[in-house]
Design a protein around this motif. Structure first.
Motif, PDB file in Angstrom:
ATOM      1  N   LYS A 154     -42.742 -20.145  64.531  1.00  9.97           N
ATOM      2  CA  LYS A 154     -41.519 -20.870  64.905  1.00  9.97           C
ATOM      3  C   LYS A 154     -40.572 -20.872  63.715  1.00  9.97           C
ATOM      4  O   LYS A 154     -40.999 -20.848  62.548  1.00  9.97           O
ATOM      5  N   ALA A 155     -39.269 -20.880  64.032  1.00 13.33           N
ATOM      6  CA  ALA A 155     -38.252 -20.747  62.990  1.00 13.33           C
ATOM      7  C   ALA A 155     -38.311 -21.896  61.993  1.00 13.33           C
ATOM      8  O   ALA A 155     -38.472 -23.060  62.361  1.00 13.33           O
ATOM      9  N   ARG A 156     -38.225 -21.538  60.716  1.00 12.16           N
ATOM     10  CA  ARG A 156     -38.130 -22.564  59.678  1.00 12.16           C
ATOM     11  C   ARG A 156     -36.667 -23.063  59.604  1.00 12.16           C
ATOM     12  O   ARG A 156     -35.736 -22.404  60.104  1.00 12.16           O
ATOM     13  N   LYS A 157     -36.503 -24.188  58.990  1.00 10.05           N
ATOM     14  CA  LYS A 157     -35.162 -24.749  58.808  1.00 10.05           C
ATOM     15  C   LYS A 157     -34.311 -23.776  58.000  1.00 10.05           C
ATOM     16  O   LYS A 157     -34.773 -23.179  57.033  1.00 10.05           O
ATOM     17  N   LYS A 158     -33.063 -23.568  58.438  1.00 12.64           N
ATOM     18  CA  LYS A 158     -32.185 -22.622  57.772  1.00 12.64           C
ATOM     19  C   LYS A 158     -32.061 -22.972  56.287  1.00 12.64           C
ATOM     20  O   LYS A 158     -31.868 -24.122  55.923  1.00 12.64           O
ATOM     21  N   THR A 160     -34.555 -22.330  54.216  1.00 15.63           N
ATOM     22  CA  THR A 160     -35.911 -22.417  53.665  1.00 15.63           C
ATOM     23  C   THR A 160     -36.368 -21.038  53.194  1.00 15.63           C
ATOM     24  O   THR A 160     -36.155 -20.027  53.865  1.00 15.63           O
ATOM     25  N   ASP A 166     -45.716 -16.265  56.194  1.00  8.14           N
ATOM     26  CA  ASP A 166     -44.592 -16.427  57.124  1.00  8.14           C
ATOM     27  C   ASP A 166     -44.262 -15.085  57.777  1.00  8.14           C
ATOM     28  O   ASP A 166     -44.595 -14.015  57.251  1.00  8.14           O
ATOM     29  N   LYS A 210     -34.302 -15.846  52.134  1.00  3.68           N
ATOM     30  CA  LYS A 210     -33.793 -16.812  53.115  1.00  3.68           C
ATOM     31  C   LYS A 210     -33.002 -16.074  54.198  1.00  3.68           C
ATOM     32  O   LYS A 210     -32.610 -14.909  54.008  1.00  3.68           O
ATOM     33  N   GLU A 243     -34.411 -13.777  60.308  1.00  3.59           N
ATOM     34  CA  GLU A 243     -35.141 -15.005  60.648  1.00  3.59           C
ATOM     35  C   GLU A 243     -36.303 -15.187  59.679  1.00  3.59           C
ATOM     36  O   GLU A 243     -36.885 -14.203  59.199  1.00  3.59           O
ATOM     37  N   LYS A 245     -39.867 -17.393  59.826  1.00  3.55           N
ATOM     38  CA  LYS A 245     -40.659 -18.223  60.737  1.00  3.55           C
ATOM     39  C   LYS A 245     -41.985 -18.619  60.091  1.00  3.55           C
ATOM     40  O   LYS A 245     -42.595 -17.809  59.370  1.00  3.55           O
ATOM     41  N   GLU A 246     -42.412 -19.833  60.355  1.00  2.00           N
ATOM     42  CA  GLU A 246     -43.704 -20.289  59.848  1.00  2.00           C
ATOM     43  C   GLU A 246     -44.773 -20.132  60.927  1.00  2.00           C
ATOM     44  O   GLU A 246     -44.479 -20.223  62.127  1.00  2.00           O
TER      45      GLU A 246
END
Length: 443
Positions: A154-158, A160, A166, A210, A243, A245-246
């Motif tokens: 799922k996408a990490r916070k922009k 990050t 990842d 990033k 993107e 994602k974690e």
């Protein structure tokens, strides 16, 4: 021919074998007579060469064969009459080394006989079989583990930074000497950092990137890279990060179940329960097998061939030494001394091995060709890409075949004894079974 006993102590046997010159001569004449119809010689029609001429021409050559066949025949007849079964290949040597044609042949044979195995009332053996049910907790735990392996991202916070593990979605263009090369570009490519799926050094340079960042990654293709025109070359990949994602465990639902080939979550839970109980049953069988071997070892006693015990003790010492020195792969090391502990364990293994062999022979237990083929195929899977070569190697190697057949035979004999023994089921927890397995492995 004369066979005289020279040694009979415990299981050790010694015999002097004499093949008279007359017997040897008769054997040579027998071979010449058998070959005469097919022999061709200048001046004679096929099959009409006189015996004296044949003997002059071929007699000397046939004496060695006649000696060997006479001695082999004497040994075979001895074992047939005495009922002895040698523990290892008999030691045979000629004692009149100054032998010349016309002399008797004198041979010394020595061996250790396999002992008489006492009868056992297998029905008197009592065993306990541990039974473990796959409860809801165990199934849910297994489900959680499956969800971990079927992870989503799922996408990490922009903003990050990407971490090892990842998933980075990126566009990239690879160039060598400033020119883009075929297969070196992609869009929206999902790359898991740390998966080692790209050229060595590529993924490490993306740790910390990033979203919307542009980064040049410089790597060198390995010297043995499959594309020869790129092997050993330095390449620069211009990357655009789209993107970051974690990893997250997959949601436990019908959709996840379908990834594992099940119709829905309920079906997957049923499959997991069956698999767990099969694993428990396998572990419980191993524990019960050890209990059986312990019981047999306690109730059976007989003389053991010293040569077998010594060979087994050396094998045990050698194996344990390599386990304690895993860095030494070959056998170029000092001689390994056997200890009393090695010998004691060797005695148990030899005793049980002889006993199980006797029980299997009397019960006419056999390992089928299909079972051997399956065992070879299972072993071959350890050599990906070389399965056929391994299969052919085993087919041509009798010792390797025996190494694979021995555990199959032992397990079939153990199953035969289980059928006769008195076995009581005992329901236990998974932890109880685990403790029993660990206790067995630590003995």
């Amino acid at each position: 021919m004369q066979v005289t006993e020279t040694l009979n102590e415990g299981l050790k046997r010694g015999y002097a074998i004499t093949v008279t010159a007359a017997e040897l001569d008769d054997k040579v004449n027998e071979k010449l007579t058998e070959a005469q119809p097919e022999v061709e010689m200048k001046g004679f029609r096929k099959g009409k060469v006189p015996m004296p001429l044949l003997k002059k021409q071929f007699g000397q050559r046939l004496i060695g064969e006649a000696m060997q066949e006479s001695i082999d025949g004497a040994m075979s007849e001895h074992f047939k009459e005495s009922g002895d079964r040698p523990a290892m290949q008999p030691d045979v040597k000629m004692t009149n080394e100054d032998w010349k044609e016309g002399d008797d042949v004198e041979v010394e044979m020595s061996y250790e006989a396999l002992p008489e195995i006492p009868e056992i009332d297998l029905k008197s053996i009592t065993l306990e079989k541990m039974v473990v049910k796959a409860d809801d907790t165990a199934v849910e735990e297994a489900l959680s583990n499956l969800a971990e392996t079927a992870q989503d991202f799922k996408a990490r916070k922009k903003g990050t930074k990407a971490k090892d593990g990842d998933q980075v979605v990126l566009d990239f263009v690879g160039k060598v000497d400033g020119e883009a090369f075929e297969g070196g570009s992609a869009e929206d490519y999902p790359l898991v950092l740390g998966s080692n799926s790209f050229i060595p050094g590529f993924e490490e340079q993306l740790v910390g990137v990033k979203v919307e960042e542009e980064k040049d990654v410089t790597v060198s293709f390995p010297d043995d890279y499959q594309a020869e025109h790129l092997a050993g070359k330095e390449a620069v990949f211009s990357c655009t990060i789209k993107e970051v994602k974690e990893p997250v465990a997959a949601e436990i639902n019908d959709e996840m179940a379908k990834k594992f080939g099940a119709e829905d979550l309920a079906a997957l839970k049923t499959q997991i329960g069956e698999r767990l109980e099969a694993e428990y049953a396998g572990a419980a069988r191993a524990v019960m097998k050890r209990a059986l071997l312990d019981a047999l070892d306690n109730i059976v006693s007989f003389d053991l061939p010293p040569s077998l015990v010594e060979a087994e003790a050396k094998q045990i010492a050698h194996q344990l030494w390599h386990e304690e020195n895993p860095d030494v792969e070959g056998h170029d090391h000092p001689e390994i001394e056997t200890t009393d502990e090695h010998t004691k364990l060797a005695e148990r293994r030899v005793r049980l091995g002889l006993l199980l062999a006797e029980l299997g022979q009397k019960a006419e237990v056999e390992v089928s060709d299909a079972e051997m083929t399956q065992a070879i195929m299972n072993q071959a899977r350890q050599y990906p890409g070389q399965e056929r070569q391994f299969f052919e190697f085993v087919q041509q190697n009798q010792q390797m075949q025996q190494q694979l057949r021995a555990p199959l035979f032992e397990d079939k004999v153990v199953d035969y004894v289980f059928e006769l023994a008195s076995i009581t089921d005992k329901e236990v927890s998974k932890d109880d079974l685990q403790e029993a397995v660990e206790a067995m492995e630590n003995e």
